[in-house]
Design a protein around this motif. Structure first.
Motif, PDB file in Angstrom:
ATOM      1  N   TYR A 135       0.836  -1.205   0.000  1.00 46.88           N
ATOM      2  CA  TYR A 135       0.000   0.000   0.000  1.00 46.88           C
ATOM      3  C   TYR A 135       0.872   1.258   0.000  1.00 46.88           C
ATOM      4  O   TYR A 135       0.633   2.186  -0.779  1.00 46.88           O
ATOM      5  N   TYR A 136       1.892   1.281   0.842  1.00 43.80           N
ATOM      6  CA  TYR A 136       2.768   2.458   0.895  1.00 43.80           C
ATOM      7  C   TYR A 136       3.535   2.640  -0.416  1.00 43.80           C
ATOM      8  O   TYR A 136       3.712   3.770  -0.897  1.00 43.80           O
ATOM      9  N   ASN A 137       4.002   1.561  -1.002  1.00 41.62           N
ATOM     10  CA  ASN A 137       4.664   1.675  -2.308  1.00 41.62           C
ATOM     11  C   ASN A 137       3.706   2.226  -3.354  1.00 41.62           C
ATOM     12  O   ASN A 137       4.058   3.091  -4.160  1.00 41.62           O
ATOM     13  N   GLU A 138       2.483   1.707  -3.343  1.00 37.69           N
ATOM     14  CA  GLU A 138       1.503   2.098  -4.357  1.00 37.69           C
ATOM     15  C   GLU A 138       1.099   3.562  -4.213  1.00 37.69           C
ATOM     16  O   GLU A 138       0.767   4.219  -5.204  1.00 37.69           O
ATOM     17  N   THR A 139       1.114   4.095  -2.989  1.00 35.41           N
ATOM     18  CA  THR A 139       0.682   5.469  -2.750  1.00 35.41           C
ATOM     19  C   THR A 139       1.849   6.445  -2.639  1.00 35.41           C
ATOM     20  O   THR A 139       1.667   7.587  -2.230  1.00 35.41           O
ATOM     21  N   GLY A 140       3.061   5.994  -3.018  1.00 40.23           N
ATOM     22  CA  GLY A 140       4.193   6.902  -3.091  1.00 40.23           C
ATOM     23  C   GLY A 140       4.881   7.205  -1.780  1.00 40.23           C
ATOM     24  O   GLY A 140       5.447   8.287  -1.618  1.00 40.23           O
ATOM     25  N   HIS A 141       4.885   6.242  -0.854  1.00 42.24           N
ATOM     26  CA  HIS A 141       5.555   6.431   0.434  1.00 42.24           C
ATOM     27  C   HIS A 141       6.518   5.274   0.706  1.00 42.24           C
ATOM     28  O   HIS A 141       6.348   4.530   1.681  1.00 42.24           O
ATOM     29  N   PRO A 142       7.547   5.117  -0.132  1.00 43.10           N
ATOM     30  CA  PRO A 142       8.457   3.986   0.051  1.00 43.10           C
ATOM     31  C   PRO A 142       9.213   4.026   1.368  1.00 43.10           C
ATOM     32  O   PRO A 142       9.627   2.982   1.881  1.00 43.10           O
ATOM     33  N   ASP A 143       9.398   5.238   1.934  1.00 42.67           N
ATOM     34  CA  ASP A 143      10.080   5.344   3.222  1.00 42.67           C
ATOM     35  C   ASP A 143       9.269   4.677   4.323  1.00 42.67           C
ATOM     36  O   ASP A 143       9.834   4.164   5.302  1.00 42.67           O
ATOM     37  N   LEU A 144       7.940   4.665   4.187  1.00 45.40           N
ATOM     38  CA  LEU A 144       7.088   3.986   5.155  1.00 45.40           C
ATOM     39  C   LEU A 144       6.957   2.501   4.831  1.00 45.40           C
ATOM     40  O   LEU A 144       6.702   1.689   5.728  1.00 45.40           O
ATOM     41  N   ALA A 145       7.113   2.160   3.562  1.00 44.47           N
ATOM     42  CA  ALA A 145       7.015   0.750   3.164  1.00 44.47           C
ATOM     43  C   ALA A 145       8.164  -0.068   3.728  1.00 44.47           C
ATOM     44  O   ALA A 145       7.972  -1.217   4.156  1.00 44.47           O
ATOM     45  N   LEU A 146       9.369   0.496   3.746  1.00 46.06           N
ATOM     46  CA  LEU A 146      10.553  -0.279   4.118  1.00 46.06           C
ATOM     47  C   LEU A 146      10.474  -0.905   5.506  1.00 46.06           C
ATOM     48  O   LEU A 146      10.761  -2.105   5.658  1.00 46.06           O
TER      49      LEU A 146
END
Length: 270
Positions: free
Chosen positions: A134-145
């Motif tokens: 979800y975070y990757n899809e919504t442009g928040h890779p820093d939260l995805a990691l």
């Protein structure tokens, strides 16, 4: 990161959704520790909403997913005892047979004090995959990691978690780190041909950015052996040929998806 969802990721999330909703007699439903029971219930509700509305269905579950990921015991405990019961946490329901057999052997050797064993599907990798994706899809890779890293501590050989982590690192322009993740994925014996093709496309993209064009070209060509005709890989090969001919480098997104698996790739799709 591109604004589309890789087909293999959707397939993995859909499979997770179906497995959460399917009845399985080998997985005990009675008496698990309260926190695991609550996490499983929330994950099943997330799965139901994802099944009906895809990523839009995850919006109302983000806080629950964050809590489940935070609940993951680190280091991960594959089994533990509570109130005379040994609980075995497994990633797949089919692993329950192995866990139960191991418990019986341990009982015969008097290696455990527990009187009985219950097998439970762990909720942590599923929550990590939903949250990180979800975070990757919504442009928040820093939260995805952080979410993806927690899932990988539980199951370090999950190819979809590794692929999502690589995509997050590329979005953060941490190309050397992303390349290491894709190399890790390529070393997995459990990765399917399509998963390996996706790892190779990710490797190619990183190597391209690092100006290691010969290696990037080989990665893309190797990916086409596993997934012939993939438009994203073909487009990147044309882009590399253009660079060698003096074309100026262009910014672009990571195209590892099946969206471009056939037909002509658009020049702007780098």
């Amino acid at each position: 990161m591109a604004a589309f969802v890789p087909k293999e990721l959707l397939s993995a999330l859909a499979a997770l959704t179906l497995s959460l909703s399917a009845a399985n007699a080998s997985v005990a439903e009675a008496g698990p520790p309260q926190s695991i029971a609550a996490d499983r219930q929330d994950l099943e509700a997330t799965a139901a909403d994802f099944q009906s509305r895809r990523f839009d269905g995850l919006v109302g579950h983000i806080e629950q997913l964050k809590r489940i990921v935070a609940d993951a015991p680190i280091p991960y405990l594959a089994s533990f005892e509570a109130d005379g019961v040994r609980y075995d946490l497994v990633a797949q329901a089919s692993d329950c047979l192995i866990a139960s057999a191991t418990f019986i052997i341990a009982q015969k050797k008097a290696a455990v004090k527990a009187k009985r064993e219950e097998c439970l599907r762990e909720p942590y990798t599923g929550a990590a995959l939903y949250l990180g994706s979800y975070y990757n899809e919504t442009g928040h890779p820093d939260l995805a990691l952080p979410a993806l890293d927690t899932g990988l501590r539980v199951n370090p050989e999950d190819p979809i978690l590794l692929s999502e982590k690589g995509a997050a690192l590329i979005s953060l322009h941490r190309m050397a780190d992303a390349l290491a993740v894709y190399n890790q994925g390529m070393a997995l014996d459990s990765a399917s041909p399509l998963e390996r093709a996706r790892f190779l496309r990710g490797r190619g993209f990183c190597l391209e950015d690092l100006n290691r064009l010969d290696e990037a070209e080989k990665a893309y060509r190797d990916s086409l052996v596993l997934e012939p005709g993939h438009g994203g890989a073909l487009n990147e090969l044309r882009y590399i040929a253009g660079l060698r001919a003096g074309q100026a480098p262009q910014a672009g997104g990571l195209y590892t998806s099946d969206k471009y698996s056939s037909g002509p790739a658009k020049p702007a799709d780098h």
